[in-house]
Design an enzyme around this catalytic site. Sequence first.
Site, short mmCIF file in Angstrom:
data_model
loop_
_atom_site.label_atom_id
_atom_site.label_comp_id
_atom_site.label_asym_id
_atom_site.label_seq_id
_atom_site.Cartn_x
_atom_site.Cartn_y
_atom_site.Cartn_z
N ASP A 16 -12.85 6.00 -2.17
CA ASP A 16 -12.30 5.16 -1.21
C ASP A 16 -12.77 3.86 -1.59
O ASP A 16 -14.14 3.61 -1.94
CB ASP A 16 -13.00 5.60 0.21
CG ASP A 16 -12.81 4.58 1.48
OD1 ASP A 16 -12.32 3.26 1.13
OD2 ASP A 16 -12.97 5.10 2.51
N ASN A 30 -1.93 -8.93 1.92
CA ASN A 30 -0.40 -9.70 2.14
C ASN A 30 -0.66 -11.21 2.19
O ASN A 30 -1.50 -11.78 2.22
CB ASN A 30 0.33 -9.19 3.38
CG ASN A 30 -0.46 -9.38 4.70
OD1 ASN A 30 -0.81 -10.59 4.98
ND2 ASN A 30 -0.58 -8.34 5.48
N GLY A 38 -3.23 -0.03 5.56
CA GLY A 38 -3.52 0.34 4.09
C GLY A 38 -4.95 0.20 3.68
O GLY A 38 -5.69 0.02 4.62
N VAL A 39 -5.05 -0.31 2.52
CA VAL A 39 -6.13 -0.76 1.89
C VAL A 39 -6.75 -1.97 2.73
O VAL A 39 -8.20 -2.12 3.01
CB VAL A 39 -6.20 -1.30 0.27
CG1 VAL A 39 -7.35 -2.05 0.04
CG2 VAL A 39 -5.79 -0.20 -0.58
N ASP A 40 -5.74 -2.82 2.95
CA ASP A 40 -6.25 -3.99 3.62
C ASP A 40 -6.86 -3.73 4.78
O ASP A 40 -8.05 -4.28 5.33
CB ASP A 40 -5.05 -4.72 4.01
CG ASP A 40 -5.22 -6.46 4.01
OD1 ASP A 40 -6.32 -6.65 4.07
OD2 ASP A 40 -4.23 -6.81 4.33
N SER A 127 0.26 -2.27 -4.50
CA SER A 127 1.67 -2.32 -4.58
C SER A 127 2.38 -0.99 -4.07
O SER A 127 3.51 -0.93 -3.89
CB SER A 127 2.57 -3.33 -5.53
OG SER A 127 2.49 -4.57 -5.27
N ALA A 130 2.67 0.54 0.94
CA ALA A 130 3.56 -0.07 2.02
C ALA A 130 4.45 -0.80 1.20
O ALA A 130 5.76 -1.10 1.59
CB ALA A 130 2.88 -0.92 3.06
N TYR A 131 4.22 -1.63 -0.10
CA TYR A 131 4.99 -2.17 -0.91
C TYR A 131 5.98 -1.29 -1.81
O TYR A 131 6.63 -1.85 -2.53
CB TYR A 131 4.32 -3.33 -1.71
CG TYR A 131 3.76 -4.42 -0.86
CD1 TYR A 131 4.05 -4.34 0.62
CD2 TYR A 131 3.12 -5.54 -1.40
CE1 TYR A 131 3.76 -5.63 1.37
CE2 TYR A 131 2.81 -6.59 -0.46
CZ TYR A 131 2.96 -6.71 0.70
OH TYR A 131 2.72 -7.69 1.56
P1 ADP Z 1 0.43 -2.35 -0.85
O1 ADP Z 1 0.84 -3.04 0.48
O2 ADP Z 1 -0.13 -3.29 -1.81
O3 ADP Z 1 1.46 -1.31 -1.12
P2 ADP Z 1 -1.15 -0.23 0.63
O4 ADP Z 1 -2.48 -0.72 1.28
O5 ADP Z 1 -0.08 0.01 1.54
O6 ADP Z 1 -0.83 -1.48 -0.36
O7 ADP Z 1 -1.49 0.90 -0.43
C1 ADP Z 1 -2.02 0.86 -1.61
C2 ADP Z 1 -2.33 1.98 -2.33
O8 ADP Z 1 -3.75 2.21 -1.77
C3 ADP Z 1 -1.80 3.41 -1.77
O9 ADP Z 1 -1.61 4.26 -2.94
C4 ADP Z 1 -2.78 4.05 -0.85
O10 ADP Z 1 -2.70 5.37 -0.96
C5 ADP Z 1 -4.19 3.60 -1.17
N1 ADP Z 1 -5.24 3.60 -0.30
C6 ADP Z 1 -5.03 3.18 0.98
N2 ADP Z 1 -6.29 3.30 1.56
C7 ADP Z 1 -7.27 3.04 0.64
C8 ADP Z 1 -8.50 3.17 0.32
N3 ADP Z 1 -9.42 3.21 1.58
N4 ADP Z 1 -9.32 3.53 -0.83
C9 ADP Z 1 -8.49 3.14 -1.83
N5 ADP Z 1 -7.04 3.26 -1.64
C10 ADP Z 1 -6.58 3.62 -0.47
#
Ligand code: ADP
Length: 181
Positions: A16, A30, A38-40, A127, A130-131
């Site tokens: 994580d 974004n 997601g990560v954000d 990316s 969601a991207y």
């Molecule tokens: P983007 O909008 O750039 O695509 P996302 O957050 O939707 O970013 O996803 C990017 C990647 O991060 C995905 O592979 C997702 O599985 C992963 N992800 C989501 N939450 C976490 C986290 N807490 N730690 C690490 N990776 C994560």
Amino acid sequence: MEYLVNQTRIMFIRGDITAQDTEAIVNAANSSLLGGGGVDGAIHRAGGPQILAACKKIRATKGLCHPGEAVITTGGNLPADHVIHTVGPIWRGGNHGEPDLLSSAYRNSLALARENGLRSISFPSISTGAYRYPKEKAALIAVGVISAFAAANGKPEEIRMVLFSDQDLQVYIAAWKKIAL
Ligand code: ADP
């Protein structure tokens, strides 16, 4: 998995991003810098309101953060002292500059870490959520930029790729092996 390029340790782990103890973690933000899923979402939840307050200040002075760009804020309550917010491209088939923008997102994040004298940084898979950037393609770009930066700079001391699933971890390790040959 751990590899040495020049003086930089490059690690691939499943985990994580919010739990990483590197000096900076990278947020797949974004352009608004005002949070998302997601990560954000995970980073703002774990790091608390100081991060959003810092992002709002940047918005007020610099405006939007365009794809490929990166900015730095406090890490708030996170183990990491800093969050580097970068914006990856939205996948639109691959002929809309996506590879260059994704390369820039990684490169500008690393450059910002260097400018701030940071010794260690963790990246999520930018990316590919969601991207919708195809994972194998995104992984090849990520490892290419990371290894080139390490070879050219010998800094930071540690670059950690933090993948959220075992499957993603295997994709990134395979990409590393492919470019390292
Ligand atoms: P983007 O909008 O750039 O695509 P996302 O957050 O939707 O970013 O996803 C990017 C990647 O991060 C995905 O592979 C997702 O599985 C992963 N992800 C989501 N939450 C976490 C986290 N807490 N730690 C690490 N990776 C994560």
